[in-house]
Design an enzyme around this catalytic site. Structure first.
Site, PDB file in Angstrom:
ATOM      1  N   CYS A  79     -56.330  44.574 -57.753  1.00  0.00           N
ATOM      2  CA  CYS A  79     -56.104  43.748 -56.173  1.00  0.00           C
ATOM      3  C   CYS A  79     -57.068  42.611 -56.139  1.00  0.00           C
ATOM      4  O   CYS A  79     -56.526  40.954 -57.363  1.00  0.00           O
ATOM      5  CB  CYS A  79     -56.492  43.641 -55.283  1.00  0.00           C
ATOM      6  N   HIS A 187     -52.207  47.937 -54.647  1.00  0.00           N
ATOM      7  CA  HIS A 187     -53.248  49.320 -54.624  1.00  0.00           C
ATOM      8  C   HIS A 187     -53.023  50.323 -55.349  1.00  0.00           C
ATOM      9  O   HIS A 187     -52.727  50.918 -54.287  1.00  0.00           O
ATOM     10  CB  HIS A 187     -53.919  49.129 -53.148  1.00  0.00           C
ATOM     11  N   GLU A 189     -54.610  52.859 -55.654  1.00  0.00           N
ATOM     12  CA  GLU A 189     -55.319  53.867 -55.217  1.00  0.00           C
ATOM     13  C   GLU A 189     -54.579  54.399 -53.649  1.00  0.00           C
ATOM     14  O   GLU A 189     -54.411  55.304 -53.232  1.00  0.00           O
ATOM     15  CB  GLU A 189     -56.409  54.015 -54.655  1.00  0.00           C
TER      16      GLU A 189
END
Lengths: 213, 252
Positions: A79, A187, A189
């Site tokens: 990011c 992202h 994750e």
């Protein structure tokens, strides 16, 4: 071992939890000595570009990153962490970045070339268009969506640095990289299985390169 | 292009999901993490946890829940309910939530939106708006405290105001449609959608998969939220997405 660089910015928790889910050993620290022991580094980040650069400079982390990455250590920026890899950003005026990838960070205009309206931030799940399906980061990713949240995006100077992109008001570089430097604008994750696979791929790459050296 | 998001909402009280959820055989129907995992597997794009604990202990427990959810799920989630200060926001975000949602506190103290947005970024500040049509103003009026207190705000004015203050997203619930299962309030959503340029999450009134098709095709909402129709197995996230896909709505 993966070193997550803690420089006071952003959502470190979710990245570290994702590595735990992948069963990848990591340290989350601002200590250069500990980070130097790691075979690969992750530069996370949520927040403003100028604050992040200031923090990297003040903590000496900028110099550290440049020297380690210059010596071939794999780095993944996530990011804002990806945006920091580029030369400069127009966020909050003009701020110089790490300069590891050529290009600038600019703000979405909120409309495309035909004048259609686009909301800013670019927030939500978007399709990954793969330009370099053979990149180690895209290994076993067939067709996937990933989760973006950002108001600025990278204008990469070199098309060959764009490994995958997403379509919004313009083509948005989503996965970028060259040699040992990588970045994800989304992202991983928070991007379900696709995101976790990309993180896993980075960790595998770190391990393989560590074994070679 | 961005896909339209489907967001199940879970009410949490003292660390447990309430409003009986019946959709699957799981060990413990009140465990937020297990339920969140089921929705994730069904293809939910995001989750909202609404903390309805009344006690201080209940709120502290919520932080534990957030931490556990963040450690298990790889999709974004928002936490709302009773957030009244920068400290509350920090605690929730640090525990691993991606966004916080403000409702009553935003009306009481609009500067909280700005402060949160400056500190944590607009992308993690959601303002939840509960609105009901009011003949006397010929538009929708904003309510707080779970719909108990009427405010002076007309919904479009309030929506514009919260965006100026730094809200990154609006979660818009129709009190008229909520629980009716006759579809989203397209008029309300259209009105707000036209005056703000941040994403709008439609909420209140979903009764079946077609209602989601309507809200995306007719209003172009960015996301749609529902609770009971998912909890009571009347449909699933998967089925809603299949229906959307068949009707040309771009989903993940």
């Amino acid at each position: 071992m993966i070193g997550i660089i803690d420089y006071g910015m952003g959502n470190l928790f979710s990245v570290s939890k994702a590595l735990e889910r992948l069963d990848v050993p990591y340290v989350l620290t601002d200590d250069p000595e500990q980070l130097a022991q790691c075979e690969g580094l992750i530069l996370p980040g949520v927040g403003a570009f100028p604050d992040a650069m200031k923090s990297l400079e003040e903590t000496g982390m900028k110099e550290f990153i440049l020297s380690k990455v210059g010596n071939g250590k794999p780095l993944l920026g996530i990011c804002l962490g990806m945006q920091l890899l580029f030369d400069e950003s127009e966020e909050g005026g003009f701020t110089e970045g790490l300069g590891l990838l050529p290009g600038s960070i600019v703000r979405f205009t909120g409309k495309d070339a035909d004048g259609n309206r686009f909301k800013v931030p670019h927030m939500g799940w978007n399709h990954l268009d793969q330009h370099q399906p053979k990149s180690p980061l895209l290994d076993s990713i067939e067709d996937g969506y990933v989760y973006f949240v950002h108001s600025y995006y990278a204008q990469a100077k070199q098309q060959e640095d764009i490994i995958a992109s997403a379509r919004y008001e313009t083509e948005v570089p989503a996965v970028v990289g060259r040699a040992n430097v990588f970045g994800a604008q989304f992202h991983p994750e928070k991007s379900g299985k696709t995101g976790m696979t990309i993180l896993r791929n980075f960790c595998n790459l770190v391990q393989e390169r560590g074994d070679e050296s | 292009m961005l896909t339209k998001r489907i967001i199940p909402c879970l009410d949490v009280k003292d660390g447990r999901v309430v409003k009986g959820i019946q959709f699957v055989q799981i060990r413990d129907a009140g465990d937020p993490v297990e339920l969140a995992t089921v929705y994730d597997e069904q293809g939910a794009d995001e989750l909202v946890f609404l903390d309805i604990s009344a006690s201080h202990e209940g709120r502290k427990t919520m932080i534990e829940v957030v931490r556990e959810v963040a450690g298990t799920l790889a999709i974004p989630f928002t936490v709302g309910g009773g957030i009244g200060s920068l400290e509350d926001m920090r605690a929730i975000l640090r525990a691993g939530a991606d966004k916080v949602s403000l409702n009553s506190a935003a009306v009481r103290k609009p500067e909280l939106i700005t402060e949160g947005s400056n500190f944590f970024g607009a992308q993690c500040i959601v303002v939840a708006i509960d609105a009901r049509f009011d003949e006397s103003i010929g538009s929708w009026r904003v309510y707080t405290h779970g719909g108990r207190n009427a405010t002076e705000w007309e919904v479009c004015d309030w929506a514009k105001h919260v965006v100026e203050r730094g809200a990154g997203e609006i979660l818009l619930t129709s009190m008229d449609q909520d629980g009716e299962k006759t579809g989203f309030d397209l008029g309300l959503l259209k009105a707000v959608q036209q005056v703000v340029d941040v994403p709008v999450i439609a909420s209140g009134g979903a009764g079946n998969a077609e209602h989601f098709v309507d809200v995306f095709n007719e209003v172009d909402a960015d996301a749609a939220l529902a609770a009971s129709i998912f909890h009571y197995k009347e449909t699933s996230v998967q089925k809603v997405k299949e229906e959307l896909r068949e009707n040309g709505v771009h989903v993940r």
